[in-house]
Scaffold this active site. Structure first.
Site, PDB file in Angstrom:
ATOM      1  N   CYS A   1     -15.388  18.524 -19.853  1.00 49.61           N
ATOM      2  CA  CYS A   1     -15.877  17.204 -19.453  1.00 49.61           C
ATOM      3  C   CYS A   1     -16.707  17.383 -18.187  1.00 49.61           C
ATOM      4  O   CYS A   1     -16.707  18.458 -17.583  1.00 49.61           O
ATOM      5  CB  CYS A   1     -14.714  16.231 -19.227  1.00 49.61           C
ATOM      6  SG  CYS A   1     -13.907  16.394 -17.618  1.00 49.61           S
TER       7      CYS A   1
ATOM      8  N   CYS B   1      -5.680  18.197 -21.888  1.00 55.47           N
ATOM      9  CA  CYS B   1      -6.285  17.359 -20.846  1.00 55.47           C
ATOM     10  C   CYS B   1      -6.769  16.043 -21.414  1.00 55.47           C
ATOM     11  O   CYS B   1      -7.560  16.007 -22.367  1.00 55.47           O
ATOM     12  CB  CYS B   1      -7.448  18.093 -20.174  1.00 55.47           C
ATOM     13  SG  CYS B   1      -8.223  17.114 -18.869  1.00 55.47           S
TER      14      CYS B   1
ATOM     15  N   LYS C   1     -10.325  18.608  -1.383  1.00 52.42           N
ATOM     16  CA  LYS C   1     -10.205  20.043  -1.578  1.00 52.42           C
ATOM     17  C   LYS C   1     -10.757  20.802  -0.373  1.00 52.42           C
ATOM     18  O   LYS C   1     -11.833  20.462   0.141  1.00 52.42           O
ATOM     19  CB  LYS C   1     -10.934  20.463  -2.862  1.00 52.42           C
ATOM     20  CG  LYS C   1     -10.363  19.790  -4.109  1.00 52.42           C
ATOM     21  CD  LYS C   1     -11.102  20.161  -5.372  1.00 52.42           C
ATOM     22  CE  LYS C   1     -10.454  19.514  -6.595  1.00 52.42           C
ATOM     23  NZ  LYS C   1     -11.154  19.876  -7.855  1.00 52.42           N
TER      24      LYS C   1
ATOM     25  N   CYS D   1     -14.034  21.165 -13.628  1.00 55.20           N
ATOM     26  CA  CYS D   1     -12.952  21.937 -13.001  1.00 55.20           C
ATOM     27  C   CYS D   1     -13.228  23.436 -13.001  1.00 55.20           C
ATOM     28  O   CYS D   1     -12.719  24.155 -12.141  1.00 55.20           O
ATOM     29  CB  CYS D   1     -11.625  21.636 -13.691  1.00 55.20           C
ATOM     30  SG  CYS D   1     -11.028  19.956 -13.399  1.00 55.20           S
TER      31      CYS D   1
ATOM     32  N   ARG E   1       2.073  21.502 -11.884  1.00 55.77           N
ATOM     33  CA  ARG E   1       1.221  22.422 -11.124  1.00 55.77           C
ATOM     34  C   ARG E   1       1.872  22.770  -9.796  1.00 55.77           C
ATOM     35  O   ARG E   1       2.239  21.881  -9.023  1.00 55.77           O
ATOM     36  CB  ARG E   1      -0.143  21.777 -10.881  1.00 55.77           C
ATOM     37  CG  ARG E   1      -1.128  22.652 -10.084  1.00 55.77           C
ATOM     38  CD  ARG E   1      -2.403  21.867  -9.765  1.00 55.77           C
ATOM     39  NE  ARG E   1      -3.135  21.516 -10.973  1.00 55.77           N
ATOM     40  CZ  ARG E   1      -4.016  20.510 -11.044  1.00 55.77           C
ATOM     41  NH1 ARG E   1      -4.232  19.739  -9.987  1.00 55.77           N
ATOM     42  NH2 ARG E   1      -4.648  20.273 -12.166  1.00 55.77           N
TER      43      ARG E   1
ATOM     44  N   CYS F   1     -12.014  25.648 -18.134  1.00 56.93           N
ATOM     45  CA  CYS F   1     -10.882  24.760 -17.863  1.00 56.93           C
ATOM     46  C   CYS F   1     -10.020  24.668 -19.121  1.00 56.93           C
ATOM     47  O   CYS F   1     -10.455  25.066 -20.205  1.00 56.93           O
ATOM     48  CB  CYS F   1     -11.380  23.378 -17.445  1.00 56.93           C
ATOM     49  SG  CYS F   1     -12.144  22.457 -18.789  1.00 56.93           S
TER      50      CYS F   1
ATOM     51  N   ARG G   1      -5.334  18.884  -1.708  1.00 58.38           N
ATOM     52  CA  ARG G   1      -4.686  19.694  -2.739  1.00 58.38           C
ATOM     53  C   ARG G   1      -4.568  21.150  -2.282  1.00 58.38           C
ATOM     54  O   ARG G   1      -4.660  21.439  -1.096  1.00 58.38           O
ATOM     55  CB  ARG G   1      -5.445  19.549  -4.053  1.00 58.38           C
ATOM     56  CG  ARG G   1      -5.432  18.098  -4.565  1.00 58.38           C
ATOM     57  CD  ARG G   1      -5.966  17.991  -5.970  1.00 58.38           C
ATOM     58  NE  ARG G   1      -5.915  16.623  -6.481  1.00 58.38           N
ATOM     59  CZ  ARG G   1      -6.259  16.286  -7.720  1.00 58.38           C
ATOM     60  NH1 ARG G   1      -6.660  17.215  -8.569  1.00 58.38           N
ATOM     61  NH2 ARG G   1      -6.194  15.026  -8.120  1.00 58.38           N
TER      62      ARG G   1
END
Length: 574
Positions: A477, A438, A212, A481, A73, A432, A142
Site C-alpha cells: 500500500c 495487514c 519515528k 513501510c 510487535r 512489507c 516508536r
C-alpha cells in the site's frame, strides 16, 4: 494538547484514561476480537488487530465471522537483544503465533497470528524477558533505530546508547500497560510515582500520529535516516569520540493514492547539537509536533507536513523559543553508502560478528532453508549477542575466532547462506508483510517479491549485469513501510495485482524516487523493468548506479526510449 474537535481517534485517546479504555474488560470477554475503540488503543500497547484475509470470502459465504488474529510487535531500540531474549521470542512464535518471526524494517520483532485469548500470556512472557511491546505502535515515538554494528569503536557504542536513552525517555508513562498485561508488576521502569499519573511529554491525547526516530553513524545510512521524523547523524571529534549530531526533521514515507496533500518527504537539516543536549532537543521537537500536528485529518498528521507547510525557518525558531537559546547550524553530511553488515566482520575487540540474510525479514523453515531452526540452534549453541538491521537481517555478535568455522558448518547444514556475495539481487530487496494479515494492504508484497526479484535477477544475467547492485523495495500500500520511495526501484501496491513503479533514488538513500509507471499488472512488472536495465547497461557513465542513471536522464526520457527498443534489443543483443 486537547482534542479541540479532532478526529474520532483523538476522542478515543482523550477518553481512554491514559490508554486504558475498556481493554481489560474486553480482554476478559470470551470473544475473538476487540471493539473499534479498543482496536485503536491496543496499538499503543504494541498490538494490531488483523484478520486472515485469505479466508475472508469463504468465511463470509459460510456466515462465519472474520478470522481475527493479532500481530504483537516488540520494541527493540537499535535492534539489540540477548540470545535469551531472542529464544523467548522464538518460543512464543511456536507456542502462540504462526510459527514464524518477522524482523521489521525498524529493527523490531513481530509475532503474527496470535489469538486474543493468548495475548496476555504472550506479552507477559515478552516482559519477563525484559523486552516490551509498549509504544511499538500507536501515536507515540516508536522503536528508535540505530546503526546495529557492534562496537567497532567507542563512538558506535555511544550512538547505540543514545538510541536507548531516547527510547527510555520518550516511553509513555501510563501505568495502563503493566496493569493490563503484567498484572501491575513493573518489570521495566517506565512508570511514574504511584501518587500521580501524567504524561509529561505527550499529554492525555499523545501525538497526532506515529513518530519515528533514528540515529545514524557517520558515513553509513543503514537506517534510512532521511525517512525519520527526527534523524540524528552522529559526528565524531578528532579523537574519534562522539561530538554531537546534525539533526534532520520532517522525514516520512506514507502517502495516500489520489490525495495530493499527502506525499513522501525527506528529512530537512535543522541544526547541530552537542551530544549532551541531544535528548532535550529531541523532546522539544516532539512537543512541537504534539502541539502543531494535524489532529483533524490523520492522513495529514505526520510531522513532515508541519515542517513542509510552516517551513524549516519557522520550525527552528519555534525550537529555539522552547529551548530558550539558539541552536547551531546543521553541519554538511557526507555518506559513504549503506552497509547492510552482512557476512563476517571484526568487532575491534578481538571478536567477530556475522550478518545473516533473512528474506523480507521472515524467519521460517522451508524445504530448502531451515532458517528458523538453524538460527535457533546457532543461538542456543553459541549464545551470541543479537542485532537486527534496518534491512530486516540479523547479526550474530561477540563470536570468537574459534567459533567461526563450527557456526558456519551449523548454518550451512540448515541451508543458510553466510556469504552475501552469493545472494545476488535479493540481497538488497525488502518487502512489507502486506497480505494476508495487514488490513491496509491493497496488493501483495512479501509473498510475491521473491518471484519478481528472481525474474529481474535472471534478466540481469541475460543482459550481462550479473553482480551489479540493485535495490528493490515493495509495499502493499502507499504507506510505504518497506520505504519504497527510496533506493533504485520501488513497487507500491495500487490495487489487487497492480503496482506503481518508482525509480531514481540513490544508493545512499538521500533522494526520493520518481513515479515511472502507474498501475502495472504484477505479471508485467519484470518486463516493465527490463528496458530500463538495458538502457542503464548501454548508456551509463562509469560506475553509475541504476538509480543515478534514471535520475540523470529522467523518467520522460526513460518512457520514450523504452518504447523504441525492439525485440532484438530487449533480448540483450547489441
Amino acid at each position: 494538547m486537547g482534542v479541540g474537535g479532532g478526529s474520532k481517534v483523538e476522542r478515543i485517546k482523550a477518553e481512554s484514561r491514559y490508554l486504558r479504555g475498556a481493554i481489560a474488560e474486553e480482554l476478559a470477554q470470551d470473544s475473538s476480537h476487540f471493539s473499534e475503540a479498543q482496536v485503536q488503543l491496543i496499538k499503543f500497547h504494541g498490538i494490531y488487530q488483523q484478520e486472515n484475509r485469505d479466508l475472508r470470502q469463504a468465511r463470509k459465504a459460510a456466515g462465519e465471522e472474520k478470522a481475527y488474529q493479532f500481530m504483537v510487535r516488540s520494541r527493540i531500540p537499535g535492534g539489540a537483544l540477548t540470545a535469551e531474549q531472542y529464544l523467548v521470542e522464538d518460543d512464543l512464535a511456536g507456542r502462540y503465533a504462526n510459527g514464524t518471526l518477522r524482523f521489521t524494517t525498524r529493527q523490531g520483532i513481530q509475532l503474527h497470528g496470535v489469538l486474543k485469548h493468548d495475548l496476555r500470556a504472550t506479552i507477559r512472557a515478552i516482559n519477563e524477558a525484559l523486552l516490551s511491546t509498549l509504544a511499538a505502535c500507536g501515536d507515540v515515538n516508536r522503536n528508535v533505530m540505530a546503526c546495529p554494528a557492534p562496537a567497532r569503536s567507542r563512538a558506535q557504542a555511544q550512538v547505540q546508547e543514545v538510541a536507548r536513552q531516547i527510547a527510555r525517555h520518550l516511553a509513555p508513562r501510563s501505568r495502563a500497560y503493566h496493569e493490563i498485561w503484567v498484572d501491575g508488576q513493573h518489570v521495566q521502569t517506565v512508570g511514574t510515582p504511584d501518587d500521580e499519573e501524567v504524561e509529561p511529554i505527550y499529554g492525555p491525547t499523545y501525538l497526532p500520529r506515529k513518530f519515528k526516530i533514528g540515529v545514524a553513524f557517520p558515513g553509513d545510512n543503514c537506517i534510512d535516516v532521511y525517512t525519520q521524523d527526527i534523524g540524528l547523524v552522529a559526528e565524531l571529534d578528532d579523537g574519534g569520540e562522539l561530538a554531537g549530531f546534525t539533526v534532520l526533521v520532517g522525514g516520512g514515507m506514507g502517502m495516500t493514492h489520489g490525495k495530493a496533500d499527502t506525499y513522501p518527504r525527506l528529512g530537512t537539516p535543522l541544526c547541530f547539537v552537542p551530544a549532551a543536549e541531544a535528548l532535550s532537543v529531541v523532546e522539544t521537537i516532539v512537543t512541537i509536533q504534539r502541539d502543531y500536528g494535524d489532529r483533524q485529518n490523520r492522513k495529514h498528521a505526520r510531522m513532515k507536513y508541519v515542517v513542509e507547510e510552516r517551513g524549516i525557518a519557522w520550525f527552528r525558531a519555534e525550537l529555539e523559543r522552547r529551548l530558550g537559546h539558539a541552536v547551531a547550524d546543521p553541519h554538511p553530511l557526507q555518506w559513504e553508502g549503506v552497509d547492510d553488515h552482512l557476512g563476517w566482520h571484526e568487532q575491534g575487540d578481538g571478536r567477530w560478528f556475522l550478518g545473516v540474510y533473512v528474506e523480507n525479514g521472515r524467519v521460517r523453515d522451508t524445504d530448502s532453508c531451515q532458517l528458523r531452526t538453524g538460527l535457533r540452534k546457532a543461538i542456543e549453541t553459541f549464545r551470541p549477542g543479537i542485532r537486527l538491521t534496518g534491512q530486516q537481517n540479523i547479526l550474530l555478535t561477540d563470536l570468537t575466532a574459534d567459533q567461526r568455522e563450527p557456526l558456519e558448518a551449523l548454518l550451512r547444514a540448515h541451508g543458510i547462506e553466510t556469504d552475501p556475495t552469493k545472494l545476488g539481487v535479493k540481497r538488497y530487496a525488502m518487502a512489507c508483510p502486506a497480505l494476508p494479515t495487514c488490513g491496509l494492504a491493497v496488493a501483495e508484497a512479501e509473498r510475491v517479491l521473491p518471484s519478481v526479484v528472481d525474474e529481474i535477477g535472471r534478466q540481469m544475467e541475460e543482459l550481462g549485469l550479473a553482480g551489479e547492485r540493485l535495490s528493490l523495495r515493495m509495499s502493499g500500500c502507499p504507506n510505504g513501510c518497506a520505504r519504497p520511495y527510496m533506493g533504485d526501484i520501488g513497487f507500491v501496491g495500487r490495487s489487487k495485482d497492480l503496482y506503481n513503479i518508482y525509480v531514481g533514488g540513490d544508493w545512499e538513500n538521500t533522494r526520493l524516487t520518481t513515479l515511472y509507471a502507474a498501475s502495472v499488472p504484477l505479471r508485467e512488472v519484470p518486463a516493465t523493468i527490463r528496458p530500463l536495465l538495458l538502457l542503464w547497461r548501454d548508456e551509463r557513465t562509469p560506475g553509475e548506479t541504476f538509480g543515478d542513471y534514471c535520475h540523470r536522464v529522467g523518467v520522460e526520457y526513460l518512457r520514450q526510449r523504452a518504447q523504441t527498443l525492439d525485440e532484438r534489443q530487449l533480448s540483450g543483443l547489441h
